[in-house]
Design a protein around this motif. Sequence first.
Motif, PDB file in Angstrom:
ATOM      1  N   ARG A  77       8.079  14.170  17.813  1.00 10.04           N
ATOM      2  CA  ARG A  77       8.461  12.775  17.700  1.00 10.04           C
ATOM      3  C   ARG A  77       7.353  11.967  17.032  1.00 10.04           C
ATOM      4  O   ARG A  77       6.173  12.203  17.275  1.00 10.04           O
ATOM      5  CB  ARG A  77       8.753  12.158  19.081  1.00 10.04           C
ATOM      6  CG  ARG A  77       9.970  12.734  19.781  1.00 10.04           C
ATOM      7  CD  ARG A  77      11.269  12.385  19.061  1.00 10.04           C
ATOM      8  NE  ARG A  77      12.434  12.900  19.769  1.00 10.04           N
ATOM      9  CZ  ARG A  77      12.945  14.120  19.584  1.00 10.04           C
ATOM     10  NH1 ARG A  77      12.389  14.949  18.719  1.00 10.04           N
ATOM     11  NH2 ARG A  77      14.016  14.499  20.246  1.00 10.04           N
ATOM     12  N   PHE A  78       7.765  11.019  16.197  1.00  4.48           N
ATOM     13  CA  PHE A  78       6.840  10.069  15.585  1.00  4.48           C
ATOM     14  C   PHE A  78       7.263   8.670  15.984  1.00  4.48           C
ATOM     15  O   PHE A  78       8.414   8.263  15.743  1.00  4.48           O
ATOM     16  CB  PHE A  78       6.851  10.183  14.060  1.00  4.48           C
ATOM     17  CG  PHE A  78       6.083   9.084  13.374  1.00  4.48           C
ATOM     18  CD1 PHE A  78       4.732   9.228  13.101  1.00  4.48           C
ATOM     19  CD2 PHE A  78       6.699   7.887  13.019  1.00  4.48           C
ATOM     20  CE1 PHE A  78       4.012   8.209  12.492  1.00  4.48           C
ATOM     21  CE2 PHE A  78       5.994   6.871  12.408  1.00  4.48           C
ATOM     22  CZ  PHE A  78       4.648   7.032  12.141  1.00  4.48           C
ATOM     23  N   VAL A  79       6.365   7.928  16.605  1.00  5.97           N
ATOM     24  CA  VAL A  79       6.630   6.546  17.007  1.00  5.97           C
ATOM     25  C   VAL A  79       5.658   5.631  16.253  1.00  5.97           C
ATOM     26  O   VAL A  79       4.442   5.778  16.376  1.00  5.97           O
ATOM     27  CB  VAL A  79       6.472   6.350  18.524  1.00  5.97           C
ATOM     28  CG1 VAL A  79       6.751   4.892  18.894  1.00  5.97           C
ATOM     29  CG2 VAL A  79       7.407   7.276  19.295  1.00  5.97           C
ATOM     30  N   GLY A  80       6.219   4.696  15.497  1.00  4.57           N
ATOM     31  CA  GLY A  80       5.388   3.801  14.701  1.00  4.57           C
ATOM     32  C   GLY A  80       5.067   2.514  15.434  1.00  4.57           C
ATOM     33  O   GLY A  80       5.557   1.436  15.060  1.00  4.57           O
ATOM     34  N   PHE A  81       4.243   2.614  16.473  1.00  6.03           N
ATOM     35  CA  PHE A  81       3.794   1.389  17.140  1.00  6.03           C
ATOM     36  C   PHE A  81       3.032   0.532  16.120  1.00  6.03           C
ATOM     37  O   PHE A  81       2.172   1.027  15.393  1.00  6.03           O
ATOM     38  CB  PHE A  81       2.883   1.713  18.323  1.00  6.03           C
ATOM     39  CG  PHE A  81       3.577   2.421  19.457  1.00  6.03           C
ATOM     40  CD1 PHE A  81       4.636   1.817  20.119  1.00  6.03           C
ATOM     41  CD2 PHE A  81       3.169   3.680  19.862  1.00  6.03           C
ATOM     42  CE1 PHE A  81       5.277   2.460  21.179  1.00  6.03           C
ATOM     43  CE2 PHE A  81       3.797   4.335  20.911  1.00  6.03           C
ATOM     44  CZ  PHE A  81       4.860   3.727  21.570  1.00  6.03           C
ATOM     45  N   ASP A  82       3.354  -0.743  16.083  1.00  7.88           N
ATOM     46  CA  ASP A  82       2.796  -1.611  15.047  1.00  7.88           C
ATOM     47  C   ASP A  82       2.898  -3.054  15.524  1.00  7.88           C
ATOM     48  O   ASP A  82       3.785  -3.398  16.319  1.00  7.88           O
ATOM     49  CB  ASP A  82       3.589  -1.425  13.744  1.00  7.88           C
ATOM     50  CG  ASP A  82       2.931  -2.081  12.543  1.00  7.88           C
ATOM     51  OD1 ASP A  82       2.212  -1.381  11.814  1.00  7.88           O
ATOM     52  OD2 ASP A  82       3.151  -3.297  12.331  1.00  7.88           O
ATOM     53  N   ILE A 208       1.373   6.343  14.180  1.00  7.61           N
ATOM     54  CA  ILE A 208       0.570   5.696  13.144  1.00  7.61           C
ATOM     55  C   ILE A 208       1.019   4.243  13.072  1.00  7.61           C
ATOM     56  O   ILE A 208       2.224   3.961  13.100  1.00  7.61           O
ATOM     57  CB  ILE A 208       0.764   6.361  11.767  1.00  7.61           C
ATOM     58  CG1 ILE A 208       0.360   7.840  11.815  1.00  7.61           C
ATOM     59  CG2 ILE A 208      -0.030   5.630  10.684  1.00  7.61           C
ATOM     60  CD1 ILE A 208       0.687   8.601  10.533  1.00  7.61           C
ATOM     61  N   GLY A 209       0.079   3.321  12.987  1.00  2.00           N
ATOM     62  CA  GLY A 209       0.464   1.922  12.883  1.00  2.00           C
ATOM     63  C   GLY A 209      -0.714   1.018  12.578  1.00  2.00           C
ATOM     64  O   GLY A 209      -1.867   1.457  12.530  1.00  2.00           O
ATOM     65  N   THR A 210      -0.402  -0.254  12.383  1.00  2.00           N
ATOM     66  CA  THR A 210      -1.392  -1.258  11.994  1.00  2.00           C
ATOM     67  C   THR A 210      -1.422  -2.382  13.013  1.00  2.00           C
ATOM     68  O   THR A 210      -0.380  -2.831  13.495  1.00  2.00           O
ATOM     69  CB  THR A 210      -1.054  -1.838  10.609  1.00  2.00           C
ATOM     70  OG1 THR A 210      -1.021  -0.775   9.653  1.00  2.00           O
ATOM     71  CG2 THR A 210      -2.088  -2.871  10.183  1.00  2.00           C
TER      72      THR A 210
END
Length: 416
Positions: A77-82, A208-210
Amino acid sequence: MANTGRVDAVVVGGGIAGSALAAALAGDGYDVVLLERQTVYRDKVRGEVINCWGVEELMQLGLEKCVLAAGGTYVNRFVGFDETVDPATATDKALHLDEMLPGIRGVLDVGHPEACEALATAAEEAGATVVRGIGDVMVTAGSAPSVRYELDGMEYEVPCRLVVGADGRMSTVRRQLGIPLTQTPPNSLGGGMLVKDLPDWPVNVTSIGTEGDLLYFVFPRAGAQARLYLLHDPAQKGRFSGPNRHAEFLEAFRFSCIPNSEMFAAATPSASCAFYPMNDSWTDTPPYTEGAVLVGDAAGWTDPVIGQGLSIALRDARMIWDILRTSTDWSDADTFGSYGHERRVRMARLRISANVRTTINMTFTPEGAARRKAYAAAWPTDEVLAGSRIATFKGPFNVPGESFEPEVIERIFALR
């Protein structure tokens, strides 16, 4: 000087590409010598994720099991917390990495030194001669290739059918072959650190996120471990340096966009925490000549912001392995023409993917945040706009080629 008998291939460099190729060739019965400077692979800030398309290459090489045995962990799973999305929405929109490519269980996270050790051992067990702790290397290409190397004060010469330069970014083989390398200025500065005692992060989720002026990465591994990365603007050189850099690095991971992010500050850091320039490079001529070929970083690399280094290395190894199994004249430079063409296109597409990620995720302004939010809304329903992003998982040839055209990239960068 001690002379040895002629072998099929001398592989200079026992990293991912060199060891994987040596293992595959030796497994086919070829006489292979693998030369490595390190006696023990050290933990450095290196890539630790094999993306889905790289896993496919690993499986074709027959080396998946040895990497899993070295502690490799599948992440599905990939979760883009941002900062532009609330955590619950980010979780609901998680990408299913086990659905990217048929038969591929996700991305494979593994320690870089552990993977190198496992692949070098696999090469030795397959019959390759593995020599560690070597000193200076001198390469002769042409119709009668050979490699001279120093070990424990003695010099050895090994004549061969082919020299493989797999000795990394500062490749002495590349330099001696006279193959020029072009590098871009740093697009960002990136640093990483292995942490332990992180039980609250799901082992099957990468992120991955900003947030603010930082781009973060979380690559989990079994045993409540993770490799954490932070990237920032090159103008902030030295931001995470000095005696308190480990604590400051972990403190920076208290991102509001990540649920329970205080877990990172409580983790146990490793000794290695360093930042390096993140840039692109390529060879200005084909990465081969008569009697020699370059693989992995020795042949050029893409900005690590997209984490493609291990996948690139494995594709290189698999392609050279396939070529050598079907060719009788290894010293003929034309033998590697298909590899040179494929790699040139592959790396050009991945450079575009890296440019997209840097521009989207590292424009630390309100306008940049608006574009990031707009792109997140647009790409899931537009496979062309999605291509340069999804290529980091599927590979650059498993998405529409149109995705890398200048007008498509301009459309992405114009989003608000």
